[in-house]
Enzyme design. Structure first.
Site, mmCIF file in Angstrom:
data_model
loop_
_atom_site.group_PDB
_atom_site.id
_atom_site.type_symbol
_atom_site.label_atom_id
_atom_site.label_comp_id
_atom_site.label_asym_id
_atom_site.label_seq_id
_atom_site.Cartn_x
_atom_site.Cartn_y
_atom_site.Cartn_z
ATOM 1 N N TYR A 1 0.836 -1.194 0.000
ATOM 2 C CA TYR A 1 0.000 0.000 0.000
ATOM 3 C C TYR A 1 0.874 1.248 0.000
ATOM 4 C CZ TYR A 1 -3.921 -3.092 0.912
ATOM 5 O OH TYR A 1 -4.866 -4.072 0.812
ATOM 6 N N CYS B 1 -6.394 -5.173 -8.145
ATOM 7 C CA CYS B 1 -6.218 -4.858 -6.729
ATOM 8 C C CYS B 1 -5.622 -6.039 -5.963
ATOM 9 C CB CYS B 1 -7.530 -4.400 -6.114
ATOM 10 S SG CYS B 1 -8.915 -5.496 -6.393
ATOM 11 N N HIS B 2 -5.683 -7.224 -6.542
ATOM 12 C CA HIS B 2 -5.085 -8.396 -5.887
ATOM 13 C C HIS B 2 -3.554 -8.310 -5.842
ATOM 14 C CE1 HIS B 2 -5.218 -9.477 -10.185
ATOM 15 N NE2 HIS B 2 -4.121 -10.177 -9.935
ATOM 16 N N ASN C 1 -12.723 -0.779 -5.507
ATOM 17 C CA ASN C 1 -12.518 -1.062 -6.920
ATOM 18 C C ASN C 1 -13.630 -1.969 -7.446
ATOM 19 O OD1 ASN C 1 -11.562 -1.829 -9.458
ATOM 20 N ND2 ASN C 1 -10.042 -3.250 -8.616
ATOM 21 N N GLU D 1 -0.180 -15.673 -11.779
ATOM 22 C CA GLU D 1 0.618 -14.637 -12.440
ATOM 23 C C GLU D 1 2.109 -14.769 -12.170
ATOM 24 O OE1 GLU D 1 -1.057 -10.924 -11.158
ATOM 25 O OE2 GLU D 1 -2.902 -11.226 -12.325
#
Length: 171
Positions: free
Chosen positions: A105, A136-137, A128, A163
């Site tokens: 963050y 946002c993950h 979001n 990912e």
């Protein structure tokens, strides 16, 4: 103004997508959080209606490619410019985090030029309405903790492993 609400399959459960006539994505969430999708959509589109329909082929193709391993397939999808100016800046910064990487963050706050805004970043992240596509993950808690994902920590971990940002779980 009417928008289309579509249901799409994913390895993490069905997704619900809200799109405009021009194909722009306005919301994407897991079907088991449909109430949240409707709440966030109504917040950003007062008076707009949703009608069931087919998703745009571009969205369907990009999501299918993403879930089969082309983790950058969502990068070019058009998303709605909704939310406050601050939220739009946060959400744009989220889309700049490459697949396979994460940010804290604090790092995201610094990236938008507001290094003391970590809490506000967390609130914008949680608001979001376009999950996965506005990733946002990819934002982690302090020390790399898997916190703060509205779709659930298990889904966040799956997306990050998919990912390449987290090591696969050992069997």
């Amino acid at each position: 103004m009417s928008h289309t609400l579509s249901r799409l399959p994913s390895p993490l459960g069905d997704l619900l997508a809200v799109t405009a006539a021009d194909g722009t994505l306005h919301a994407l969430d897991f079907a088991d959080f449909e109430a949240r999708l409707h709440r966030l959509f109504a917040r950003h589109h007062p008076g707009a209606s949703l009608a069931p329909g087919e998703p745009p082929a571009e969205l369907t193709g990009a999501l299918a490619a993403y879930f089969t391993g082309a983790v950058t397939a969502l990068d070019g999808l058009p998303v709605a410019r909704i939310g406050s100016e601050f939220q739009r800046r946060v959400w744009a910064a989220l889309r700049q985090i490459p697949a396979g990487e994460t940010r804290s963050y604090g790092q995201l706050a610094a990236a938008i030029g507001q290094p003391t805004a970590s809490r506000a970043i967390g609130l914008a992240n949680g608001a979001n309405p376009i999950g996965i596509v506005v990733p946002c993950h990819r934002v982690m808690g302090s020390g790399g903790a898997l916190t703060g994902y509205a779709g659930g920590v298990e889904r966040k971990a799956w997306l990050l492993r998919h990912e390449g940002a987290l090591a696969p779980l050992l069997a």
